[in-house]
Design a protein around this motif. Structure first.
Motif, PDB file in Angstrom:
ATOM      1  N   ILE A 107     -73.638 -63.563  47.671  1.00  0.00           N
ATOM      2  CA  ILE A 107     -75.042 -63.785  48.003  1.00  0.00           C
ATOM      3  C   ILE A 107     -75.845 -64.074  46.747  1.00  0.00           C
ATOM      4  O   ILE A 107     -76.633 -65.029  46.683  1.00  0.00           O
ATOM      5  CB  ILE A 107     -75.630 -62.563  48.742  1.00  0.00           C
ATOM      6  CG1 ILE A 107     -74.892 -62.334  50.070  1.00  0.00           C
ATOM      7  CG2 ILE A 107     -77.122 -62.770  49.007  1.00  0.00           C
ATOM      8  CD1 ILE A 107     -75.307 -61.045  50.776  1.00  0.00           C
ATOM      9  N   TYR A 108     -75.630 -63.266  45.724  1.00  0.00           N
ATOM     10  CA  TYR A 108     -76.373 -63.446  44.469  1.00  0.00           C
ATOM     11  C   TYR A 108     -76.004 -64.765  43.800  1.00  0.00           C
ATOM     12  O   TYR A 108     -76.878 -65.458  43.257  1.00  0.00           O
ATOM     13  CB  TYR A 108     -76.086 -62.280  43.523  1.00  0.00           C
ATOM     14  CG  TYR A 108     -76.838 -61.018  43.857  1.00  0.00           C
ATOM     15  CD1 TYR A 108     -77.940 -60.629  43.107  1.00  0.00           C
ATOM     16  CD2 TYR A 108     -76.459 -60.204  44.927  1.00  0.00           C
ATOM     17  CE1 TYR A 108     -78.641 -59.461  43.418  1.00  0.00           C
ATOM     18  CE2 TYR A 108     -77.146 -59.054  45.241  1.00  0.00           C
ATOM     19  CZ  TYR A 108     -78.234 -58.682  44.483  1.00  0.00           C
ATOM     20  OH  TYR A 108     -78.928 -57.536  44.793  1.00  0.00           O
ATOM     21  N   LEU A 167     -79.785 -63.604  56.327  1.00  0.00           N
ATOM     22  CA  LEU A 167     -78.791 -63.263  57.342  1.00  0.00           C
ATOM     23  C   LEU A 167     -77.549 -62.634  56.704  1.00  0.00           C
ATOM     24  O   LEU A 167     -77.017 -61.641  57.213  1.00  0.00           O
ATOM     25  CB  LEU A 167     -78.398 -64.522  58.121  1.00  0.00           C
ATOM     26  CG  LEU A 167     -77.192 -64.400  59.063  1.00  0.00           C
ATOM     27  CD1 LEU A 167     -77.487 -63.405  60.175  1.00  0.00           C
ATOM     28  CD2 LEU A 167     -76.834 -65.758  59.655  1.00  0.00           C
ATOM     29  N   MET A 168     -77.088 -63.198  55.591  1.00  0.00           N
ATOM     30  CA  MET A 168     -75.914 -62.640  54.910  1.00  0.00           C
ATOM     31  C   MET A 168     -76.178 -61.207  54.456  1.00  0.00           C
ATOM     32  O   MET A 168     -75.294 -60.344  54.562  1.00  0.00           O
ATOM     33  CB  MET A 168     -75.557 -63.517  53.708  1.00  0.00           C
ATOM     34  CG  MET A 168     -75.011 -64.886  54.065  1.00  0.00           C
ATOM     35  SD  MET A 168     -74.705 -65.918  52.598  1.00  0.00           S
ATOM     36  CE  MET A 168     -73.360 -65.020  51.811  1.00  0.00           C
ATOM     37  N   SER A 169     -77.388 -60.937  53.969  1.00  0.00           N
ATOM     38  CA  SER A 169     -77.731 -59.575  53.536  1.00  0.00           C
ATOM     39  C   SER A 169     -77.728 -58.616  54.728  1.00  0.00           C
ATOM     40  O   SER A 169     -77.246 -57.477  54.626  1.00  0.00           O
ATOM     41  CB  SER A 169     -79.106 -59.568  52.859  1.00  0.00           C
ATOM     42  OG  SER A 169     -79.101 -60.360  51.694  1.00  0.00           O
ATOM     43  N   LYS A 170     -78.253 -59.065  55.865  1.00  0.00           N
ATOM     44  CA  LYS A 170     -78.244 -58.222  57.064  1.00  0.00           C
ATOM     45  C   LYS A 170     -76.820 -57.989  57.562  1.00  0.00           C
ATOM     46  O   LYS A 170     -76.480 -56.870  58.010  1.00  0.00           O
ATOM     47  CB  LYS A 170     -79.083 -58.877  58.163  1.00  0.00           C
ATOM     48  CG  LYS A 170     -80.581 -58.886  57.887  1.00  0.00           C
ATOM     49  CD  LYS A 170     -81.338 -59.543  59.035  1.00  0.00           C
ATOM     50  CE  LYS A 170     -82.843 -59.503  58.807  1.00  0.00           C
ATOM     51  NZ  LYS A 170     -83.582 -60.170  59.916  1.00  0.00           N
ATOM     52  N   ALA A 171     -75.984 -59.031  57.488  1.00  0.00           N
ATOM     53  CA  ALA A 171     -74.587 -58.895  57.911  1.00  0.00           C
ATOM     54  C   ALA A 171     -73.848 -57.903  57.011  1.00  0.00           C
ATOM     55  O   ALA A 171     -73.030 -57.106  57.486  1.00  0.00           O
ATOM     56  CB  ALA A 171     -73.903 -60.258  57.880  1.00  0.00           C
ATOM     57  N   LEU A 172     -74.149 -57.935  55.717  1.00  0.00           N
ATOM     58  CA  LEU A 172     -73.523 -56.994  54.783  1.00  0.00           C
ATOM     59  C   LEU A 172     -73.949 -55.567  55.093  1.00  0.00           C
ATOM     60  O   LEU A 172     -73.115 -54.640  55.077  1.00  0.00           O
ATOM     61  CB  LEU A 172     -73.901 -57.370  53.350  1.00  0.00           C
ATOM     62  CG  LEU A 172     -73.353 -56.469  52.238  1.00  0.00           C
ATOM     63  CD1 LEU A 172     -71.834 -56.389  52.293  1.00  0.00           C
ATOM     64  CD2 LEU A 172     -73.809 -56.972  50.871  1.00  0.00           C
ATOM     65  N   GLN A 173     -75.231 -55.369  55.401  1.00  0.00           N
ATOM     66  CA  GLN A 173     -75.695 -54.028  55.777  1.00  0.00           C
ATOM     67  C   GLN A 173     -74.955 -53.534  57.022  1.00  0.00           C
ATOM     68  O   GLN A 173     -74.516 -52.374  57.093  1.00  0.00           O
ATOM     69  CB  GLN A 173     -77.194 -54.064  56.060  1.00  0.00           C
ATOM     70  CG  GLN A 173     -78.071 -54.386  54.872  1.00  0.00           C
ATOM     71  CD  GLN A 173     -79.508 -54.629  55.296  1.00  0.00           C
ATOM     72  OE1 GLN A 173     -80.036 -53.950  56.182  1.00  0.00           O
ATOM     73  NE2 GLN A 173     -80.150 -55.610  54.694  1.00  0.00           N
ATOM     74  N   LYS A 222     -61.731 -52.961  52.442  1.00  0.00           N
ATOM     75  CA  LYS A 222     -62.999 -53.316  53.085  1.00  0.00           C
ATOM     76  C   LYS A 222     -64.188 -53.127  52.133  1.00  0.00           C
ATOM     77  O   LYS A 222     -65.115 -53.940  52.120  1.00  0.00           O
ATOM     78  CB  LYS A 222     -63.205 -52.462  54.341  1.00  0.00           C
ATOM     79  CG  LYS A 222     -62.391 -52.922  55.541  1.00  0.00           C
ATOM     80  CD  LYS A 222     -62.973 -52.385  56.832  1.00  0.00           C
ATOM     81  CE  LYS A 222     -62.398 -53.114  58.025  1.00  0.00           C
ATOM     82  NZ  LYS A 222     -63.063 -52.738  59.291  1.00  0.00           N
ATOM     83  N   ILE A 223     -64.155 -52.066  51.342  1.00  0.00           N
ATOM     84  CA  ILE A 223     -65.237 -51.829  50.389  1.00  0.00           C
ATOM     85  C   ILE A 223     -65.266 -52.922  49.338  1.00  0.00           C
ATOM     86  O   ILE A 223     -66.339 -53.439  48.980  1.00  0.00           O
ATOM     87  CB  ILE A 223     -65.074 -50.441  49.731  1.00  0.00           C
ATOM     88  CG1 ILE A 223     -65.279 -49.336  50.769  1.00  0.00           C
ATOM     89  CG2 ILE A 223     -66.063 -50.275  48.575  1.00  0.00           C
ATOM     90  CD1 ILE A 223     -64.993 -47.947  50.256  1.00  0.00           C
ATOM     91  N   LYS A 224     -64.097 -53.302  48.845  1.00  0.00           N
ATOM     92  CA  LYS A 224     -64.037 -54.374  47.848  1.00  0.00           C
ATOM     93  C   LYS A 224     -64.518 -55.699  48.441  1.00  0.00           C
ATOM     94  O   LYS A 224     -65.156 -56.495  47.751  1.00  0.00           O
ATOM     95  CB  LYS A 224     -62.610 -54.513  47.311  1.00  0.00           C
ATOM     96  CG  LYS A 224     -62.205 -53.397  46.368  1.00  0.00           C
ATOM     97  CD  LYS A 224     -60.826 -53.636  45.777  1.00  0.00           C
ATOM     98  CE  LYS A 224     -60.480 -52.556  44.744  1.00  0.00           C
ATOM     99  NZ  LYS A 224     -59.123 -52.763  44.165  1.00  0.00           N
ATOM    100  N   ILE A 249     -67.517 -58.092  46.964  1.00  0.00           N
ATOM    101  CA  ILE A 249     -67.367 -59.533  46.726  1.00  0.00           C
ATOM    102  C   ILE A 249     -68.408 -60.312  47.522  1.00  0.00           C
ATOM    103  O   ILE A 249     -68.995 -61.288  47.031  1.00  0.00           O
ATOM    104  CB  ILE A 249     -65.945 -59.990  47.098  1.00  0.00           C
ATOM    105  CG1 ILE A 249     -64.925 -59.358  46.136  1.00  0.00           C
ATOM    106  CG2 ILE A 249     -65.834 -61.516  47.059  1.00  0.00           C
ATOM    107  CD1 ILE A 249     -63.480 -59.595  46.545  1.00  0.00           C
ATOM    108  N   TYR A 250     -68.675 -59.880  48.751  1.00  0.00           N
ATOM    109  CA  TYR A 250     -69.653 -60.577  49.594  1.00  0.00           C
ATOM    110  C   TYR A 250     -71.052 -60.444  49.005  1.00  0.00           C
ATOM    111  O   TYR A 250     -71.838 -61.399  49.010  1.00  0.00           O
ATOM    112  CB  TYR A 250     -69.619 -59.986  51.006  1.00  0.00           C
ATOM    113  CG  TYR A 250     -70.246 -60.877  52.061  1.00  0.00           C
ATOM    114  CD1 TYR A 250     -69.606 -62.033  52.484  1.00  0.00           C
ATOM    115  CD2 TYR A 250     -71.476 -60.556  52.626  1.00  0.00           C
ATOM    116  CE1 TYR A 250     -70.172 -62.848  53.452  1.00  0.00           C
ATOM    117  CE2 TYR A 250     -72.050 -61.362  53.591  1.00  0.00           C
ATOM    118  CZ  TYR A 250     -71.390 -62.507  54.004  1.00  0.00           C
ATOM    119  OH  TYR A 250     -71.958 -63.313  54.953  1.00  0.00           O
TER     120      TYR A 250
END
Length: 384
Positions: A248-249, A211-217, A237-239, A243-244
């Motif tokens: 995840i990693y 879910l976090m990966s999808k939210a980041l996309q 926002k890019i930074k 960080i997000y």
């Protein structure tokens, strides 16, 4: 100070158990004393599980029963060994698991409070999936428990749910048989709660990383709407996205269960070979049914985790595509370099590992099946 820490811990616990995707698993593990508190149930369950596992090992060294019975009891031995391993892992690394859940709670709240309808909907779907997975796993586990405990009642000869032996005691004569049987009936649901809750919790946490990966996309693609904003706002926002992604990693690398996956991979691969051989030599419908059920259980236990681990790798890799979809040619070079860093990091997807060596994936699962089948054909050739 200690009281404040305890109050803060209690508040975090209440928040975690209210999260549908992990609530059931955390409540069960807390009840049995594996997380957030120590109680008599912890020592009761671990001591009985350890005792049963030791007697199973003794049984396997002295038994002279038929091959099909040995294979069936070997499966039970591995299952209980894995249960005890998970229990001791939780006991000795409680602080790590509680910190991990605390970090998870913070990340969950950040998504919940994002006020983004797309993310809110994805979070709702993940909660539903995690909750249903936990319920289904627990229901299947309890049905299996019922089968294990009642099977000896309908057997042609006197037998126990699990092969178990204490030197100097004949477990198949009265009254020791009834003592062994009652003991195993009592410990079976306890082991089920320990094993299933741990597995469901891990699966739910992998779902959340997906879910976090999808939210980041989603947030990366949303940056196109801010291209005309000030450079400072866009760079911020890019930074944040970088960080997000790092978070995840770090969450997945903080996992302390990689060696549990390794034990499961090795043991269940060997057992799958043995169970296929058991189907080949089965002489009765009961033997065939038991072998088929046990193979199904191995598939359900391993395939679920490997499926979600593969999804995590896929979704974390898609972050690179989402970053590339930004109109990067319209922004300043420093921000282009930040986006390039994010894309380069996504080239190595976030993965769960088996023994800190092999990435968990459907390809690895297929390799396990191929190896098991190869050894099965070799074993059948020698047996014939």
């Amino acid at each position: 100070m200690e009281k404040l820490k305890q109050n803060s811990r209690d508040i975090i616990l209440q928040e975690i158990v209210s999260i549908p995707m992990v609530g059931m698993s955390v409540r069960v593990l807390k009840f049995w004393g594996f997380l957030y508190e120590r109680n008599w149930r912890l020592y009761f369950s671990l001591s009985l599980t350890t005792l049963l596992n030791v007697t199973q090992f003794v049984y396997m060294t002295v038994t002279r029963e038929a091959v099909d019975i040995i294979i069936r009891n070997a499966y039970m031995l591995v299952l209980w060994f894995n249960t005890a391993l998970r229990g001791y892992l939780l006991v000795f690394q409680t602080a790590k698991y509680e910190k991990f859940l605390s970090d998870f709670n913070g990340l969950y709240k950040s998504l919940k409070n994002s006020n983004d309808k797309v993310i809110t909907e994805m979070l709702k779907d993940t909660n539903t999936l995690g909750k249903n997975t936990s319920i289904i796993n627990m229901a299947l586990g309890l049905m299996t428990v019922l089968g294990f405990c009642t099977y000896p009642i309908f057997a042609d000869t006197r037998m126990l749910p699990y092969g178990s032996h204490i030197p100097g005691i004949d477990e198949l004569v009265d009254p020791s048989f009834y003592i062994f049987y009652v003991f195993q009936v009592i410990i079976t649901p306890i082991g089920c709660f320990m094993y299933i809750s741990f597995g469901s919790l891990v699966a739910s946490l992998i779902m959340f990383a997906i879910l976090m990966s999808k939210a980041l996309q989603h947030r990366l693609r949303g940056l196109n709407e801010d291209i005309d904003s000030s450079n400072k706002f866009l760079l911020m926002k890019i930074k944040w996205c970088i960080i997000y992604q790092k978070t995840i990693y770090e969450c997945m690398s903080a996992s302390t269960i990689t060696y549990v996956f390794l034990v499961e991979f090795l043991c269940f691969g060997t057992l799958l070979c043995g169970l296929l051989f058991l189907i080949n030599i089965a002489e009765t419908t009961a033997q065939l049914t038991i072998a088929a059920i046990q193979i199904s259980m191995i598939f359900s236990q391993i395939l679920t985790l490997y499926w979600y681990a593969s999804q995590l790798s896929e979704e974390s890799g898609k972050v690179a595509n989402a970053a590339y979809d930004i109109n990067w040619f319209s922004i300043d070079k420093p921000m282009q370099m930040n986006i390039l860093m994010l894309i380069m990091r996504a080239q190595s997807p976030c993965v769960m590992t088996v023994g800190n060596v092999y990435p968990m994936s459907l390809e690895l699962f297929q390799s396990l099946l191929n190896a098991s089948y190869s050894y099965f054909t070799l074993l059948r050739r020698f047996y014939d």
